[in-house]
Write a protein that holds these residues in place. Structure first.
Motif, PDB file in Angstrom:
ATOM      1  N   SER A 170       0.739  -1.309  -0.001  1.00 17.22           N
ATOM      2  CA  SER A 170       0.044  -0.033  -0.054  1.00 17.22           C
ATOM      3  C   SER A 170       0.823   1.263  -0.136  1.00 17.22           C
ATOM      4  O   SER A 170       0.306   2.356  -0.594  1.00 17.22           O
ATOM      5  CB  SER A 170      -0.942   0.017   1.236  1.00 17.22           C
ATOM      6  N   ASP A 171       2.116   1.183   0.725  1.00 20.02           N
ATOM      7  CA  ASP A 171       2.981   2.302   0.639  1.00 20.02           C
ATOM      8  C   ASP A 171       3.402   2.704  -0.809  1.00 20.02           C
ATOM      9  O   ASP A 171       3.637   3.808  -0.940  1.00 20.02           O
ATOM     10  CB  ASP A 171       4.051   1.953   1.569  1.00 20.02           C
ATOM     11  N   ILE A 172       3.684   1.790  -1.769  1.00 18.98           N
ATOM     12  CA  ILE A 172       4.300   1.716  -2.877  1.00 18.98           C
ATOM     13  C   ILE A 172       3.072   2.534  -3.729  1.00 18.98           C
ATOM     14  O   ILE A 172       3.137   3.449  -4.653  1.00 18.98           O
ATOM     15  CB  ILE A 172       4.774   0.656  -3.655  1.00 18.98           C
ATOM     16  N   VAL A 173       1.715   1.913  -3.568  1.00 20.88           N
ATOM     17  CA  VAL A 173       0.819   2.526  -4.255  1.00 20.88           C
ATOM     18  C   VAL A 173       0.595   4.138  -3.681  1.00 20.88           C
ATOM     19  O   VAL A 173       0.409   4.860  -4.611  1.00 20.88           O
ATOM     20  CB  VAL A 173      -0.581   1.801  -3.969  1.00 20.88           C
ATOM     21  N   LYS A 174       0.509   4.187  -2.543  1.00 20.41           N
ATOM     22  CA  LYS A 174       0.662   5.698  -1.963  1.00 20.41           C
ATOM     23  C   LYS A 174       1.502   6.581  -2.635  1.00 20.41           C
ATOM     24  O   LYS A 174       1.634   7.768  -2.962  1.00 20.41           O
ATOM     25  CB  LYS A 174       0.577   5.662  -0.543  1.00 20.41           C
ATOM     26  N   LEU A 175       3.018   5.961  -2.716  1.00 16.60           N
ATOM     27  CA  LEU A 175       4.379   6.907  -3.130  1.00 16.60           C
ATOM     28  C   LEU A 175       3.811   7.229  -4.802  1.00 16.60           C
ATOM     29  O   LEU A 175       4.038   8.285  -5.186  1.00 16.60           O
ATOM     30  CB  LEU A 175       5.373   5.926  -3.229  1.00 16.60           C
ATOM     31  N   LEU A 176       3.452   6.169  -5.501  1.00 16.93           N
ATOM     32  CA  LEU A 176       3.227   6.453  -6.796  1.00 16.93           C
ATOM     33  C   LEU A 176       2.050   7.620  -7.228  1.00 16.93           C
ATOM     34  O   LEU A 176       2.212   8.360  -7.978  1.00 16.93           O
ATOM     35  CB  LEU A 176       2.643   5.063  -7.686  1.00 16.93           C
ATOM     36  N   LEU A 177       1.073   7.350  -6.320  1.00 13.08           N
ATOM     37  CA  LEU A 177      -0.138   8.344  -6.502  1.00 13.08           C
ATOM     38  C   LEU A 177       0.434   9.637  -6.119  1.00 13.08           C
ATOM     39  O   LEU A 177      -0.003  10.738  -6.816  1.00 13.08           O
ATOM     40  CB  LEU A 177      -1.378   7.979  -5.639  1.00 13.08           C
ATOM     41  N   ALA A 178       1.219   9.685  -4.880  1.00  9.56           N
ATOM     42  CA  ALA A 178       1.552  11.209  -4.589  1.00  9.56           C
ATOM     43  C   ALA A 178       2.452  11.682  -5.400  1.00  9.56           C
ATOM     44  O   ALA A 178       2.699  12.973  -5.565  1.00  9.56           O
ATOM     45  CB  ALA A 178       2.253  10.890  -3.298  1.00  9.56           C
ATOM     46  N   GLU A 179       3.447  10.957  -6.229  1.00  6.48           N
ATOM     47  CA  GLU A 179       4.453  11.526  -7.311  1.00  6.48           C
ATOM     48  C   GLU A 179       3.468  11.603  -8.508  1.00  6.48           C
ATOM     49  O   GLU A 179       4.563  12.003  -9.639  1.00  6.48           O
ATOM     50  CB  GLU A 179       5.267  10.411  -7.319  1.00  6.48           C
ATOM     51  N   GLY A 180       2.427  11.387  -8.787  1.00  8.13           N
ATOM     52  CA  GLY A 180       1.811  11.987  -9.938  1.00  8.13           C
ATOM     53  C   GLY A 180       1.349  10.719 -10.868  1.00  8.13           C
ATOM     54  O   GLY A 180       0.900  11.187 -12.179  1.00  8.13           O
TER      55      GLY A 180
END
Length: 223
Positions: A170-180
């Motif tokens: 979930s942290d990678i999903v969150k990272l990718l979304l936060a980075e655009g």
């Protein structure tokens, strides 16, 4: 008589050379599997090509990373003529293998040697996004810091976010979304990242991505 002796001697030397090459070939790949850096270094000093492929078309760097032979990897990286972009039969690069294995140190070394962060097709970011550990998260951050294209499309149109939705944390999903990362993209089967999460019952990932999609939509009734 002298001509015949010379011919026999030449044939014997050629046979010995062929045997030596064959022996070195076997020793090289055995040393990688055994994580034996001394044998690898000795072979390379005698002129053995570190980019030699095994019978399946695999190069030493990829094998060392896949088998987690860390000392063998270091010995291969120490050779200046080691090609860090040599691909295997599946078009996987050493950087991709390091990413999927969560080997952050190897990722750093390969990037320092100009490994291609944005190769066409499946990319290192796809592979990092597929992992569920803290190391995979840090590798994804590292790749993005080195200008990895966040919405890279695989040959079937799959993006790193889609891979993270189904396989990653979930942290990678969150990272990718936060980075655009674009949560609305579809692959060639018409599947979005939400669909990737839903088909493996990953409710949290699906909710994260759905929320990101809603944020992109204009407010209803806005003037």
């Amino acid at each position: 008589m002298l001509t015949r002796r010379a011919a026999l001697l030449g044939a014997a030397l050629a046979g010995a050379a062929t045997w030596a090459v064959a022996g070195s070939y076997d020793d090289f790949f055995t040393a990688i599997l055994r994580d034996d850096p001394d044998t690898i270094t000795a072979l390379l000093r005698r002129g053995f090509d570190p980019n030699t492929r095994d019978a399946k078309g695999q190069v030493g760097l990829v094998i060392a990373l896949k088998e987690e032979s860390h000392k063998a990897f270091a010995a291969l990286m120490a050779a200046r003529n080691t090609q860090v972009e040599a691909r295997n039969a599946q078009d996987e690069s050493p950087l991709m293998m390091a990413a999927i294995k969560g080997n952050e140190d190897a990722v750093k070394q390969l990037i320092a040697r100009d490994a291609d962060v944005n190769k066409t097709g499946w990319t290192p970011l796809h592979y990092a996004a597929s992992g569920g550990t803290e190391q995979h998260l840090r590798i994804a951050v590292l790749l993005l810091e080195n200008h990895a294209y966040i919405d890279a499309a695989s040959p079937n149109g799959t993006t790193p976010l889609m891979m993270a939705a189904q396989y990653g944390s979930s942290d990678i999903v969150k990272l990718l979304l936060a980075e655009g990362a674009d949560p609305t993209l579809k692959n060639r089967l018409g599947l979005t990242a939400v669909n990737f999460a839903q088909r493996v019952s990953r409710a949290e990932a699906a909710a994260q991505i759905a929320a990101a999609i809603r944020k992109r939509q204009p407010n209803a009734g806005a003037w």
